[in-house]
Write a protein that holds these residues in place. Sequence first.
Motif, PDB file in Angstrom:
ATOM      1  N   LEU A  51     -45.031 -47.926  48.457  1.00 45.67           N
ATOM      2  CA  LEU A  51     -44.785 -49.334  48.758  1.00 45.67           C
ATOM      3  C   LEU A  51     -43.314 -49.581  49.095  1.00 45.67           C
ATOM      4  O   LEU A  51     -42.987 -50.476  49.856  1.00 45.67           O
ATOM      5  CB  LEU A  51     -45.191 -50.216  47.579  1.00 45.67           C
ATOM      6  CG  LEU A  51     -46.681 -50.283  47.283  1.00 45.67           C
ATOM      7  CD1 LEU A  51     -46.938 -51.018  45.975  1.00 45.67           C
ATOM      8  CD2 LEU A  51     -47.416 -50.969  48.429  1.00 45.67           C
ATOM      9  N   LEU A  52     -42.435 -48.781  48.524  1.00 52.23           N
ATOM     10  CA  LEU A  52     -41.000 -48.886  48.753  1.00 52.23           C
ATOM     11  C   LEU A  52     -40.605 -47.759  49.694  1.00 52.23           C
ATOM     12  O   LEU A  52     -40.806 -46.586  49.390  1.00 52.23           O
ATOM     13  CB  LEU A  52     -40.282 -48.730  47.409  1.00 52.23           C
ATOM     14  CG  LEU A  52     -38.797 -48.996  47.349  1.00 52.23           C
ATOM     15  CD1 LEU A  52     -38.508 -50.456  47.647  1.00 52.23           C
ATOM     16  CD2 LEU A  52     -38.286 -48.651  45.950  1.00 52.23           C
ATOM     17  N   ASP A  53     -40.057 -48.111  50.864  1.00 55.19           N
ATOM     18  CA  ASP A  53     -39.727 -47.072  51.839  1.00 55.19           C
ATOM     19  C   ASP A  53     -38.226 -47.007  52.103  1.00 55.19           C
ATOM     20  O   ASP A  53     -37.440 -47.723  51.484  1.00 55.19           O
ATOM     21  CB  ASP A  53     -40.528 -47.259  53.127  1.00 55.19           C
ATOM     22  CG  ASP A  53     -40.223 -48.569  53.850  1.00 55.19           C
ATOM     23  OD1 ASP A  53     -39.156 -49.170  53.602  1.00 55.19           O
ATOM     24  OD2 ASP A  53     -41.049 -48.979  54.684  1.00 55.19           O
ATOM     25  N   ASP A  54     -37.830 -46.137  53.028  1.00 55.05           N
ATOM     26  CA  ASP A  54     -36.412 -45.943  53.339  1.00 55.05           C
ATOM     27  C   ASP A  54     -35.741 -47.223  53.835  1.00 55.05           C
ATOM     28  O   ASP A  54     -34.569 -47.469  53.532  1.00 55.05           O
ATOM     29  CB  ASP A  54     -36.235 -44.821  54.371  1.00 55.05           C
ATOM     30  CG  ASP A  54     -36.565 -43.449  53.799  1.00 55.05           C
ATOM     31  OD1 ASP A  54     -36.572 -43.289  52.561  1.00 55.05           O
ATOM     32  OD2 ASP A  54     -36.817 -42.535  54.600  1.00 55.05           O
ATOM     33  N   ASP A  55     -36.453 -48.041  54.592  1.00 52.15           N
ATOM     34  CA  ASP A  55     -35.888 -49.314  55.053  1.00 52.15           C
ATOM     35  C   ASP A  55     -35.602 -50.238  53.872  1.00 52.15           C
ATOM     36  O   ASP A  55     -34.590 -50.939  53.854  1.00 52.15           O
ATOM     37  CB  ASP A  55     -36.830 -50.010  56.041  1.00 52.15           C
ATOM     38  CG  ASP A  55     -36.882 -49.321  57.390  1.00 52.15           C
ATOM     39  OD1 ASP A  55     -35.930 -48.575  57.729  1.00 52.15           O
ATOM     40  OD2 ASP A  55     -37.881 -49.525  58.113  1.00 52.15           O
ATOM     41  N   ASP A  56     -36.499 -50.258  52.887  1.00 52.08           N
ATOM     42  CA  ASP A  56     -36.287 -51.077  51.692  1.00 52.08           C
ATOM     43  C   ASP A  56     -35.052 -50.606  50.927  1.00 52.08           C
ATOM     44  O   ASP A  56     -34.262 -51.419  50.444  1.00 52.08           O
ATOM     45  CB  ASP A  56     -37.506 -51.024  50.767  1.00 52.08           C
ATOM     46  CG  ASP A  56     -38.754 -51.588  51.409  1.00 52.08           C
ATOM     47  OD1 ASP A  56     -38.668 -52.641  52.073  1.00 52.08           O
ATOM     48  OD2 ASP A  56     -39.827 -50.963  51.264  1.00 52.08           O
ATOM     49  N   ILE A  57     -34.889 -49.285  50.834  1.00 50.61           N
ATOM     50  CA  ILE A  57     -33.722 -48.728  50.139  1.00 50.61           C
ATOM     51  C   ILE A  57     -32.449 -49.124  50.876  1.00 50.61           C
ATOM     52  O   ILE A  57     -31.477 -49.568  50.266  1.00 50.61           O
ATOM     53  CB  ILE A  57     -33.843 -47.199  50.007  1.00 50.61           C
ATOM     54  CG1 ILE A  57     -35.040 -46.855  49.097  1.00 50.61           C
ATOM     55  CG2 ILE A  57     -32.552 -46.593  49.462  1.00 50.61           C
ATOM     56  CD1 ILE A  57     -35.437 -45.396  49.123  1.00 50.61           C
ATOM     57  N   ALA A  58     -32.452 -49.024  52.199  1.00 49.35           N
ATOM     58  CA  ALA A  58     -31.278 -49.412  52.999  1.00 49.35           C
ATOM     59  C   ALA A  58     -30.970 -50.894  52.812  1.00 49.35           C
ATOM     60  O   ALA A  58     -29.805 -51.281  52.683  1.00 49.35           O
ATOM     61  CB  ALA A  58     -31.515 -49.089  54.472  1.00 49.35           C
ATOM     62  N   GLN A  59     -31.993 -51.732  52.790  1.00 48.43           N
ATOM     63  CA  GLN A  59     -31.780 -53.165  52.575  1.00 48.43           C
ATOM     64  C   GLN A  59     -31.223 -53.438  51.182  1.00 48.43           C
ATOM     65  O   GLN A  59     -30.371 -54.309  50.998  1.00 48.43           O
ATOM     66  CB  GLN A  59     -33.077 -53.939  52.796  1.00 48.43           C
ATOM     67  CG  GLN A  59     -33.503 -53.994  54.238  1.00 48.43           C
ATOM     68  CD  GLN A  59     -34.833 -54.697  54.426  1.00 48.43           C
ATOM     69  OE1 GLN A  59     -35.280 -55.464  53.586  1.00 48.43           O
ATOM     70  NE2 GLN A  59     -35.491 -54.419  55.541  1.00 48.43           N
ATOM     71  N   GLY A  60     -31.714 -52.698  50.182  1.00 50.00           N
ATOM     72  CA  GLY A  60     -31.208 -52.864  48.821  1.00 50.00           C
ATOM     73  C   GLY A  60     -29.751 -52.473  48.714  1.00 50.00           C
ATOM     74  O   GLY A  60     -28.947 -53.187  48.106  1.00 50.00           O
ATOM     75  N   VAL A  61     -29.386 -51.350  49.324  1.00 47.39           N
ATOM     76  CA  VAL A  61     -28.006 -50.879  49.292  1.00 47.39           C
ATOM     77  C   VAL A  61     -27.092 -51.869  50.006  1.00 47.39           C
ATOM     78  O   VAL A  61     -25.944 -52.072  49.600  1.00 47.39           O
ATOM     79  CB  VAL A  61     -27.906 -49.454  49.889  1.00 47.39           C
ATOM     80  CG1 VAL A  61     -26.479 -49.076  50.217  1.00 47.39           C
ATOM     81  CG2 VAL A  61     -28.502 -48.444  48.918  1.00 47.39           C
ATOM     82  N   ALA A  62     -27.578 -52.522  51.042  1.00 49.26           N
ATOM     83  CA  ALA A  62     -26.772 -53.509  51.781  1.00 49.26           C
ATOM     84  C   ALA A  62     -26.423 -54.723  50.918  1.00 49.26           C
ATOM     85  O   ALA A  62     -25.504 -55.468  51.249  1.00 49.26           O
ATOM     86  CB  ALA A  62     -27.519 -53.951  53.041  1.00 49.26           C
ATOM     87  N   LEU A  63     -27.119 -54.905  49.810  1.00 45.88           N
ATOM     88  CA  LEU A  63     -26.863 -56.045  48.929  1.00 45.88           C
ATOM     89  C   LEU A  63     -25.689 -55.816  47.974  1.00 45.88           C
ATOM     90  O   LEU A  63     -25.229 -56.759  47.336  1.00 45.88           O
ATOM     91  CB  LEU A  63     -28.117 -56.359  48.091  1.00 45.88           C
ATOM     92  CG  LEU A  63     -29.355 -56.784  48.861  1.00 45.88           C
ATOM     93  CD1 LEU A  63     -30.555 -56.855  47.926  1.00 45.88           C
ATOM     94  CD2 LEU A  63     -29.127 -58.115  49.561  1.00 45.88           C
ATOM     95  N   VAL A  64     -25.222 -54.559  47.864  1.00 49.24           N
ATOM     96  CA  VAL A  64     -24.169 -54.251  46.892  1.00 49.24           C
ATOM     97  C   VAL A  64     -22.936 -53.691  47.594  1.00 49.24           C
ATOM     98  O   VAL A  64     -22.996 -53.248  48.735  1.00 49.24           O
ATOM     99  CB  VAL A  64     -24.676 -53.256  45.809  1.00 49.24           C
ATOM    100  CG1 VAL A  64     -25.867 -53.841  45.056  1.00 49.24           C
ATOM    101  CG2 VAL A  64     -25.028 -51.902  46.389  1.00 49.24           C
ATOM    102  N   ASP A  65     -21.826 -53.726  46.887  1.00 48.98           N
ATOM    103  CA  ASP A  65     -20.566 -53.209  47.420  1.00 48.98           C
ATOM    104  C   ASP A  65     -20.539 -51.685  47.360  1.00 48.98           C
ATOM    105  O   ASP A  65     -21.216 -51.080  46.515  1.00 48.98           O
ATOM    106  CB  ASP A  65     -19.383 -53.757  46.608  1.00 48.98           C
ATOM    107  CG  ASP A  65     -19.181 -55.253  46.806  1.00 48.98           C
ATOM    108  OD1 ASP A  65     -19.498 -55.754  47.903  1.00 48.98           O
ATOM    109  OD2 ASP A  65     -18.716 -55.919  45.859  1.00 48.98           O
ATOM    110  N   PRO A  66     -19.723 -51.053  48.220  1.00 46.37           N
ATOM    111  CA  PRO A  66     -19.579 -49.601  48.158  1.00 46.37           C
ATOM    112  C   PRO A  66     -19.167 -49.149  46.750  1.00 46.37           C
ATOM    113  O   PRO A  66     -18.343 -49.804  46.099  1.00 46.37           O
ATOM    114  CB  PRO A  66     -18.464 -49.310  49.168  1.00 46.37           C
ATOM    115  CG  PRO A  66     -18.562 -50.435  50.150  1.00 46.37           C
ATOM    116  CD  PRO A  66     -18.937 -51.641  49.309  1.00 46.37           C
TER     117      PRO A  66
END
Length: 146
Positions: A80-95
């Motif tokens: 249900l959780l794919d690579d696009d979801d992971i990329a979107q999640g990472v975009a929500l936080v700072d480096p």
Amino acid sequence: MTQLDVGPIDYLAVELPGARLDGRGLAELLSLTDRGIIRILDLVVAVAGDDGSATVLTIADLDGDGELDLALFEGARSGLLDDDDIAQGVALVDPGDAVALLVYENTWAGPFVTAMRGVGAEVIASGRIPADTVIAVLDALDTAQD
């Protein structure tokens, strides 16, 4: 077709500043699972890189101390959780920060939904009220009662 007891499926994205965990949240997650309140379908923790990339951490040792923190959930990937979801999640936080992405079933509700379907009823909508909204309303209620 046989109806299964399946509860509503929800997701959370939790920011982990500095990619640090202290274990309290992990203990609660294990407790909810052990008590049968939720079933983990997907659990991914990823650190945001300076270039916006995502480095997915191994679930078994999230804090890097050599101890298996969540070995129970290692490999918890339903699809249900794919690579696009992971990329979107990472975009929500700072480096340098991490994001924990969790997809879970509310197992407590499965038998209720199945029972309702058995009498011809269907769940036609569901939603979520953000915790901040609930806290603000309850705080306002407390203030009004004082």
